[in-house]
Design a protein around this motif. Structure first.
Motif, PDB file in Angstrom:
ATOM      1  N   ASN A  37      -4.445   0.811 -10.878  1.00 12.28           N
ATOM      2  CA  ASN A  37      -5.294   0.383  -9.770  1.00 12.28           C
ATOM      3  C   ASN A  37      -4.717  -0.753  -8.929  1.00 12.28           C
ATOM      4  OD1 ASN A  37      -7.422   2.203 -10.408  1.00 12.28           O
ATOM      5  ND2 ASN A  37      -8.062   0.833 -12.072  1.00 12.28           N
ATOM      6  N   PRO A  69      -5.756  -2.849  -0.962  1.00 13.26           N
ATOM      7  CA  PRO A  69      -4.554  -2.413  -0.250  1.00 13.26           C
ATOM      8  C   PRO A  69      -4.245  -3.242   0.990  1.00 13.26           C
ATOM      9  CG  PRO A  69      -6.382  -0.934   0.200  1.00 13.26           C
ATOM     10  CD  PRO A  69      -6.864  -1.884  -0.855  1.00 13.26           C
ATOM     11  N   ASP A  92      -1.401  -8.041  -4.668  1.00 14.17           N
ATOM     12  CA  ASP A  92      -2.864  -8.032  -4.656  1.00 14.17           C
ATOM     13  C   ASP A  92      -3.469  -8.508  -5.970  1.00 14.17           C
ATOM     14  OD1 ASP A  92      -1.582  -5.484  -5.378  1.00 14.17           O
ATOM     15  OD2 ASP A  92      -3.604  -4.821  -5.885  1.00 14.17           O
ATOM     16  N   SER A 118       0.627   0.164 -11.028  1.00 14.31           N
ATOM     17  CA  SER A 118       0.423   0.377  -9.604  1.00 14.31           C
ATOM     18  C   SER A 118      -0.226   1.741  -9.379  1.00 14.31           C
ATOM     19  CB  SER A 118       1.749   0.310  -8.855  1.00 14.31           C
ATOM     20  OG  SER A 118       2.578   1.408  -9.209  1.00 14.31           O
ATOM     21  N   GLY A 119      -0.807   1.921  -8.188  1.00 13.60           N
ATOM     22  CA  GLY A 119      -1.452   3.182  -7.884  1.00 13.60           C
ATOM     23  C   GLY A 119      -0.511   4.362  -7.994  1.00 13.60           C
ATOM     24  N   GLY A 134      -6.137  -4.440  -6.556  1.00 18.70           N
ATOM     25  CA  GLY A 134      -6.503  -3.156  -5.983  1.00 18.70           C
ATOM     26  C   GLY A 134      -6.825  -3.166  -4.504  1.00 18.70           C
ATOM     27  N   ALA A 149      -2.614  -2.193  -6.023  1.00 19.98           N
ATOM     28  CA  ALA A 149      -2.202  -1.571  -4.756  1.00 19.98           C
ATOM     29  C   ALA A 149      -0.725  -1.777  -4.453  1.00 19.98           C
ATOM     30  CB  ALA A 149      -3.060  -2.109  -3.615  1.00 19.98           C
ATOM     31  N   SER A 150      -0.218  -2.962  -4.742  1.00 18.51           N
ATOM     32  CA  SER A 150       1.161  -3.310  -4.379  1.00 18.51           C
ATOM     33  C   SER A 150       2.092  -3.136  -5.570  1.00 18.51           C
ATOM     34  CB  SER A 150       1.224  -4.762  -3.895  1.00 18.51           C
ATOM     35  OG  SER A 150       2.559  -5.210  -3.782  1.00 18.51           O
TER      36      SER A 150
END
Length: 325
Positions: A84, A143, A92, A78-79, A141, A86-87
Motif C-alpha cells: 500500500n 499518491p 509517502d 510498494s503498490g 499510501g 505509493a512511492s
C-alpha cells in the motif's frame, strides 16, 4: 573491514554513561491497522500505530529522543509489489504524534525496501517516557506525496549534543543519502579516499576499507568530551589497525583500534600523555560488533564497550620524549 553508523555524542554532564549512546535499545512494535474506518484511512492514507515499551526506557524520561523504528510488513510493500505504499522510495511514509495526522514529527528514513516491505527509520520523540508507553502514528499510501516530507532534523542540538551521524548507506538507499552523508543538523559530509560501499551492512549499507588507501575523512574535529559508537565487521585481526581516529591541529586526539585480539580506545595528548582502554572481549572476525569509545579529558579517562560489555578503563601516564633512541 565493514563499518556501519558512527555517532559522535558530547555527553556533557553524563560523561561516561554508555547508555546515552544507545538509541536502538528501545523496541517499537507495530499495532494492527486501526479498526474504525474513520481512523484507519485519512485522506487516502493508511494509518498504523507504533507503541514504545516503557519498561526498556531507563529510569527517567528522555527529551528529544531519536527512536529507531523497524517495520517488516507486507502492507509496507510498494503498490507495484502488492502493498500500500505509493512511492517506491517511501516518500509517502510519514510520522505523526496524533492519529488524525495533523501533528507531524521529524524523521529520517535510513532504509526502505519496497519489494519486501521493510523500513528502518529514525523518529524524533519530544519525550520518551519511562513510566508509560508512547504511541505515535505512521501514514502511507498517499499518491500525491512525491518528495520527502519531514519537518526537521532527527538529530538536533540538545540533550544528546550530537555532532555527526553517518549511516554509510548502500546504493539501495541513495535517495536518502550516501556513503559520505552527515545526517546531523551540521551536515558536515565526509570526503572519500577510495572507500566503497556495500548493501550488506548491519542494517542497510556499510563502508568498506582496506586498512591503508581506502578511508573517509573530515577536517572538522576538535578534541572534547565525546562518545564514538559504531558497528564494525572485521575481515581479520591485525597486529594494530585504526578503525576510527580524530586529531586536532595541536596533536590531541583519539583512536578506536583493533590490536591483535583486542579492541582498544586510545586517548593521545600533545604533551605525550596517553591512555588505552582495552576490551574484555576479543575481536570476532566476520561478525558485526558494536564498539563504543567514551572520552573524558577533564575526568582523565577513556573507556570502551563492546556489545554493551565494558572493558578496562584507560590508565594514564606521562611519557618522556627522546631524541636518538
Amino acid at each position: 573491514v565493514l563499518f556501519r553508523s558512527i555517532y559522535y555524542i558530547a555527553l556533557g554532564g553524563n560523561t561516561g554513561q554508555q547508555t546515552d549512546t544507545h538509541p536502538t535499545i528501545w523496541q517499537v512494535t507495530v499495532a494492527p491497522l486501526l479498526v474504525t474506518i474513520s481512523s484507519s484511512v485519512i485522506a487516502s492514507q493508511f494509518v498504523r500505530s507504533l507503541t514504545t515499551d516503557h519498561t526498556k526506557c531507563g529510569s527517567s524520561d528522555s527529551a528529544n529522543f531519536p527512536l529507531y523504528v523497524y517495520i517488516s510488513d507486507p502492507t509496507f510493500k510498494s503498490g507495484a509489489n502488492g502493498g500500500n505504499v505509493a512511492s517506491n522510495l517511501g516518500y509517502d511514509i510519514n510520522f505523526w504524534s496524533n492519529s488524525v495526522a495533523t501533528a507531524p514529527l521529524s524523521w529520517e528514513i535510513d532504509y526502505y525496501d519496497p519489494v519486501n516491505g521493510v523500513l528502518f527509520a529514525w523518529v524524533l520523540l519530544p519525550t520518551l517516557s519511562h513510566s508509560a508507553n508512547v504511541v505515535i502514528y505512521v501514514t502511507y499510501g498517499n499518491p500525491g506525496i512525491t518528495t520527502f516530507q519531514s519537518v526537521g532534523h532527527v538529530w538536533p542540538a540538545g540533550s544528546f549534543d550530537i555532532l555527526g551521524i553517518f549511516h554509510f548507506r548502500g546504493a539501495a538507499a541513495s535517495a536518502f543519502g550516501s556513503l559520505i552523508t552527515d545526517s546531523s543538523q551540521f551536515q558536515q559530509n565526509l570526503s572519500n579516499s577510495s572507500a566503497t560501499t556495500t548493501d550488506a551492512g548491519f542494517i542497510d549499507g556499510a563502508a568498506v576499507f582496506n586498512g591503508s588507501s581506502a578511508y573517509l575523512h573530515s577536517s572538522n574535529y576538535t578534541l572534547a568530551t565525546l562518545t564514538v559508537s559504531c558497528w564494525v565487521k572485521p575481515s581479520s585481526s591485525a597486529s594494530k589497525y585504526a578503525v576510527w581516529t580524530g586529531f586536532d591541529l595541536s596533536g590531541n586526539g583519539v583512536m578506536l583500534a583493533i590490536n591483535g585480539s583486542n579492541w582498544e580506545f586510545w586517548f593521545i595528548s600533545s604533551d605525550s600523555t596517553f591512555g588505552i582502554a582495552v576490551s574484555t572481549g576479543t575481536v570476532q572476525v566476520g561478525v558485526w560488533q558494536q564498539v563504543v569509545g567514551v572520552l573524558s579529558p577533564s575526568g582523565g579517562f577513556a573507556r570502551i564497550y563492546v556489545n554493551d560489555v565494558a572493558g578496562t578503563d584507560a590508565s594514564y601516564r606521562s611519557e618522556e620524549r627522546r631524541v636518538g633512541k
